[in-house]
Design a protein around this motif. Sequence first.
Motif, mmCIF file in Angstrom:
data_model
loop_
_atom_site.group_PDB
_atom_site.id
_atom_site.type_symbol
_atom_site.label_atom_id
_atom_site.label_comp_id
_atom_site.label_asym_id
_atom_site.label_seq_id
_atom_site.Cartn_x
_atom_site.Cartn_y
_atom_site.Cartn_z
ATOM 1 N N SER A 53 29.054 33.552 35.692
ATOM 2 C CA SER A 53 30.358 32.973 35.385
ATOM 3 C C SER A 53 31.177 33.995 34.608
ATOM 4 C CB SER A 53 30.194 31.694 34.559
ATOM 5 O OG SER A 53 31.455 31.176 34.178
ATOM 6 N N THR A 54 32.392 34.284 35.100
ATOM 7 C CA THR A 54 33.262 35.259 34.453
ATOM 8 C C THR A 54 34.598 34.616 34.119
ATOM 9 O OG1 THR A 54 32.234 37.078 35.685
ATOM 10 C CG2 THR A 54 34.376 37.508 34.659
ATOM 11 N N ILE A 55 34.935 34.603 32.842
ATOM 12 C CA ILE A 55 36.228 34.095 32.392
ATOM 13 C C ILE A 55 37.146 35.285 32.143
ATOM 14 C CG2 ILE A 55 37.453 32.877 30.554
ATOM 15 C CD1 ILE A 55 34.960 31.206 30.141
ATOM 16 N N THR A 56 38.309 35.261 32.782
ATOM 17 C CA THR A 56 39.304 36.315 32.602
ATOM 18 C C THR A 56 40.518 35.719 31.909
ATOM 19 O OG1 THR A 56 38.569 37.412 34.641
ATOM 20 C CG2 THR A 56 40.710 38.064 33.750
ATOM 21 N N SER A 57 40.869 36.283 30.774
ATOM 22 C CA SER A 57 42.020 35.773 30.031
ATOM 23 C C SER A 57 43.315 36.225 30.686
ATOM 24 C CB SER A 57 41.973 36.270 28.585
ATOM 25 O OG SER A 57 42.148 37.681 28.546
ATOM 26 N N ALA A 58 44.424 35.663 30.210
ATOM 27 C CA ALA A 58 45.725 36.013 30.779
ATOM 28 C C ALA A 58 46.058 37.485 30.587
ATOM 29 C CB ALA A 58 46.815 35.150 30.148
ATOM 30 N N VAL A 211 27.986 31.643 47.114
ATOM 31 C CA VAL A 211 29.197 30.820 47.039
ATOM 32 C C VAL A 211 29.961 31.237 45.794
ATOM 33 C CG1 VAL A 211 30.143 28.502 46.799
ATOM 34 C CG2 VAL A 211 28.117 28.861 48.220
ATOM 35 N N THR A 212 31.257 31.492 45.953
ATOM 36 C CA THR A 212 32.108 31.909 44.834
ATOM 37 C C THR A 212 33.267 30.942 44.678
ATOM 38 O OG1 THR A 212 31.559 34.232 45.214
ATOM 39 C CG2 THR A 212 33.499 33.776 43.865
ATOM 40 N N THR A 213 33.447 30.423 43.470
ATOM 41 C CA THR A 213 34.564 29.534 43.155
ATOM 42 C C THR A 213 35.444 30.204 42.108
ATOM 43 O OG1 THR A 213 33.193 27.571 43.549
ATOM 44 C CG2 THR A 213 35.230 27.255 42.301
ATOM 45 N N VAL A 214 36.728 30.339 42.406
ATOM 46 C CA VAL A 214 37.690 30.919 41.467
ATOM 47 C C VAL A 214 38.701 29.843 41.105
ATOM 48 C CG1 VAL A 214 39.399 32.721 41.065
ATOM 49 C CG2 VAL A 214 37.392 33.208 42.494
ATOM 50 N N SER A 215 38.814 29.577 39.796
ATOM 51 C CA SER A 215 39.682 28.495 39.317
ATOM 52 C C SER A 215 40.685 29.027 38.303
ATOM 53 C CB SER A 215 38.850 27.400 38.652
ATOM 54 O OG SER A 215 37.774 27.003 39.472
ATOM 55 N N ASP A 219 45.396 28.603 30.284
ATOM 56 C CA ASP A 219 45.975 29.683 29.490
ATOM 57 C C ASP A 219 46.508 30.831 30.345
ATOM 58 O OD1 ASP A 219 43.671 30.880 30.424
ATOM 59 O OD2 ASP A 219 42.769 31.197 28.456
ATOM 60 N N GLY A 220 46.500 30.647 31.675
ATOM 61 C CA GLY A 220 46.991 31.687 32.565
ATOM 62 C C GLY A 220 45.919 32.608 33.098
ATOM 63 N N GLY A 221 44.706 32.470 32.605
ATOM 64 C CA GLY A 221 43.590 33.268 33.109
ATOM 65 C C GLY A 221 42.886 32.572 34.261
ATOM 66 N N SER A 222 41.643 32.950 34.490
ATOM 67 C CA SER A 222 40.893 32.360 35.593
ATOM 68 C C SER A 222 39.399 32.347 35.254
ATOM 69 C CB SER A 222 41.114 33.150 36.895
ATOM 70 O OG SER A 222 40.596 34.474 36.769
#
Length: 253
Positions: A53-58, A211-215, A219-222
């Motif tokens: 799981s990768t969280i990318t900020s704005a 399987v890859t899910t991008v949401s 805050d504008g990130g993903s």
Amino acid sequence: MKSLSRSLLLLALVAAPVLAQPTAIIAKARSFLGGDAALNAIKSVHYHGQLESTITSADGETRSTTAEIDIIFAKPFYQRIAITTPEKNETTALDIYEAWQRIENPENVNQWQMSLLDQPQIRRLRANTWENLSFFAGLEKQGGKVIDGGLVTKNDRSLHLVSFDHGYGIVFHRYFDPATGKLVVSETDSGATITEDGENRVAGVRFPGSVTTVSPRADGGSTQVKVVFDKVTVNETFPASLFRVPTVAPTAN
């Protein structure tokens, strides 16, 4: 309670207005996966793999976590997702009309949290279970609708859109290659996209290699959740206790 498992189950969509029956493209999609005989023989699917799981900020900063994941889907409506990290064991399960989530400290069995999921969450888990075991066929028998969106342009390609409406606002938008029937991408009403890559062939059926899910995030990130499967098993028999709401004792993973 936010969790990785819930990031995998983004299902609610808005139905398209076209109410035709996309019989031909569904037949082609099922043929691509393995054909009616092989697909109808599937009673359960058991996946094991690794989750990232990768969280990318704005502003572009990223933060990643990895985990071991074990997923079970069994007919009619049983599901269990167990996510294991050094810090916690997280289990989410569906037992037909009941669902629950439990988080435990692997180093101290007396430290745990458990919650019963509400009716909207249960409906989503049931829809997700159906989608993973029915291979696009028979939703009408469950009271749902299959909606033909026809050919649309998606990702610079001409793809055949089919929406699977489970009711209660739960709809999967699926985009298929019109020539082969291969599922190319799925979308959710939250703006998430789901893609499958590679394949695992088991019992004559094509299952995804990953399987890859991008949401999008508020805050504008993903958030990107990718699961790579190293093992897929079909038609195992599982004890009912694996899905049943547990007692206060620690769950068995």
